[in-house]
Design a protein around this motif. Structure first.
Motif, PDB file in Angstrom:
ATOM      1  N   HIS A  24      51.328  65.122 -48.100  1.00 42.50           N
ATOM      2  CA  HIS A  24      52.568  64.350 -48.038  1.00 42.50           C
ATOM      3  C   HIS A  24      53.167  64.510 -46.645  1.00 42.50           C
ATOM      4  O   HIS A  24      53.060  65.586 -46.044  1.00 42.50           O
ATOM      5  CB  HIS A  24      53.586  64.841 -49.069  1.00 42.50           C
ATOM      6  CG  HIS A  24      53.093  64.839 -50.465  1.00 42.50           C
ATOM      7  ND1 HIS A  24      52.974  63.700 -51.213  1.00 42.50           N
ATOM      8  CD2 HIS A  24      52.664  65.840 -51.260  1.00 42.50           C
ATOM      9  CE1 HIS A  24      52.496  64.004 -52.404  1.00 42.50           C
ATOM     10  NE2 HIS A  24      52.300  65.308 -52.454  1.00 42.50           N
ATOM     11  N   GLU A  61      61.930  73.304 -44.832  1.00 37.54           N
ATOM     12  CA  GLU A  61      61.600  74.390 -45.755  1.00 37.54           C
ATOM     13  C   GLU A  61      62.215  74.168 -47.133  1.00 37.54           C
ATOM     14  O   GLU A  61      61.596  74.493 -48.145  1.00 37.54           O
ATOM     15  CB  GLU A  61      62.073  75.729 -45.191  1.00 37.54           C
ATOM     16  CG  GLU A  61      61.242  76.238 -44.038  1.00 37.54           C
ATOM     17  CD  GLU A  61      61.798  77.520 -43.423  1.00 37.54           C
ATOM     18  OE1 GLU A  61      62.915  77.951 -43.815  1.00 37.54           O
ATOM     19  OE2 GLU A  61      61.126  78.076 -42.549  1.00 37.54           O
ATOM     20  N   HIS A  81      62.453  71.533 -48.654  1.00 34.22           N
ATOM     21  CA  HIS A  81      61.640  70.546 -49.366  1.00 34.22           C
ATOM     22  C   HIS A  81      60.175  70.983 -49.430  1.00 34.22           C
ATOM     23  O   HIS A  81      59.281  70.162 -49.600  1.00 34.22           O
ATOM     24  CB  HIS A  81      61.769  69.180 -48.697  1.00 34.22           C
ATOM     25  CG  HIS A  81      63.117  68.573 -48.900  1.00 34.22           C
ATOM     26  ND1 HIS A  81      64.164  68.799 -48.031  1.00 34.22           N
ATOM     27  CD2 HIS A  81      63.607  67.786 -49.884  1.00 34.22           C
ATOM     28  CE1 HIS A  81      65.229  68.157 -48.468  1.00 34.22           C
ATOM     29  NE2 HIS A  81      64.921  67.532 -49.589  1.00 34.22           N
ATOM     30  N   ASN A  82      59.943  72.284 -49.246  1.00 37.47           N
ATOM     31  CA  ASN A  82      58.609  72.889 -49.357  1.00 37.47           C
ATOM     32  C   ASN A  82      57.594  72.349 -48.358  1.00 37.47           C
ATOM     33  O   ASN A  82      56.405  72.244 -48.666  1.00 37.47           O
ATOM     34  CB  ASN A  82      58.063  72.745 -50.785  1.00 37.47           C
ATOM     35  CG  ASN A  82      58.924  73.468 -51.787  1.00 37.47           C
ATOM     36  OD1 ASN A  82      59.413  74.556 -51.519  1.00 37.47           O
ATOM     37  ND2 ASN A  82      59.143  72.860 -52.931  1.00 37.47           N
ATOM     38  N   ALA A  83      58.036  72.033 -47.163  1.00 35.74           N
ATOM     39  CA  ALA A  83      57.099  71.601 -46.125  1.00 35.74           C
ATOM     40  C   ALA A  83      56.365  72.817 -45.571  1.00 35.74           C
ATOM     41  O   ALA A  83      56.915  73.912 -45.494  1.00 35.74           O
ATOM     42  CB  ALA A  83      57.836  70.895 -44.994  1.00 35.74           C
ATOM     43  N   ASP A  84      55.109  72.602 -45.191  1.00 32.69           N
ATOM     44  CA  ASP A  84      54.326  73.671 -44.571  1.00 32.69           C
ATOM     45  C   ASP A  84      54.489  73.680 -43.052  1.00 32.69           C
ATOM     46  O   ASP A  84      54.278  74.703 -42.414  1.00 32.69           O
ATOM     47  CB  ASP A  84      52.843  73.505 -44.921  1.00 32.69           C
ATOM     48  CG  ASP A  84      52.594  73.715 -46.404  1.00 32.69           C
ATOM     49  OD1 ASP A  84      53.051  74.744 -46.939  1.00 32.69           O
ATOM     50  OD2 ASP A  84      51.952  72.855 -47.023  1.00 32.69           O
ATOM     51  N   ARG A 116      53.277  68.486 -45.980  1.00 28.63           N
ATOM     52  CA  ARG A 116      52.840  69.432 -46.994  1.00 28.63           C
ATOM     53  C   ARG A 116      51.326  69.377 -47.020  1.00 28.63           C
ATOM     54  O   ARG A 116      50.741  68.291 -47.073  1.00 28.63           O
ATOM     55  CB  ARG A 116      53.422  69.057 -48.356  1.00 28.63           C
ATOM     56  CG  ARG A 116      53.243  70.142 -49.400  1.00 28.63           C
ATOM     57  CD  ARG A 116      53.994  69.846 -50.682  1.00 28.63           C
ATOM     58  NE  ARG A 116      55.423  69.731 -50.434  1.00 28.63           N
ATOM     59  CZ  ARG A 116      56.188  68.775 -50.981  1.00 28.63           C
ATOM     60  NH1 ARG A 116      55.671  67.877 -51.767  1.00 28.63           N
ATOM     61  NH2 ARG A 116      57.481  68.743 -50.729  1.00 28.63           N
TER      62      ARG A 116
END
Length: 87
Positions: free
Chosen positions: A14, A37, A39-42, A81
């Motif tokens: 994503h 972070e 939104h759980n981004a890598d 992500r």
């Protein structure tokens, strides 16, 4: 231009645009990271920084009217992500 994969065992699942703004560049970049972070981004890729002047008018009985211009930093990036690459 390179076509090397930054993560040879992972691929982007994503991607979305995220941005933040502040009067301080350091705070703006920190807010960008925190937003990604949350939104759980890598990772955040392709960061772009724009500077815009904001003009403010302050009115005070004691000091009169003051006009101030201050820079605001807008920081944009592509949050991603990652997922493992299927073999």
């Amino acid at each position: 231009m390179t076509i090397d994969k930054p993560w040879p065992t992972r691929q982007i699942a994503h991607a979305w645009l995220t941005w933040a703004a502040d009067r301080d560049l350091s705070k703006a970049t920190t807010r960008l990271r925190e937003m990604a972070e949350s939104h759980n981004a890598d990772a955040v890729l392709g960061i772009r920084i724009e500077v815009h002047d904001r003009t403010r008018t302050k009115a005070s009985i004691m000091e009169g009217t003051k006009i101030a211009t201050e820079p605001w930093f807008y920081v944009y990036g592509t949050a991603v992500r990652l997922v493992p690459t299927s073999a």
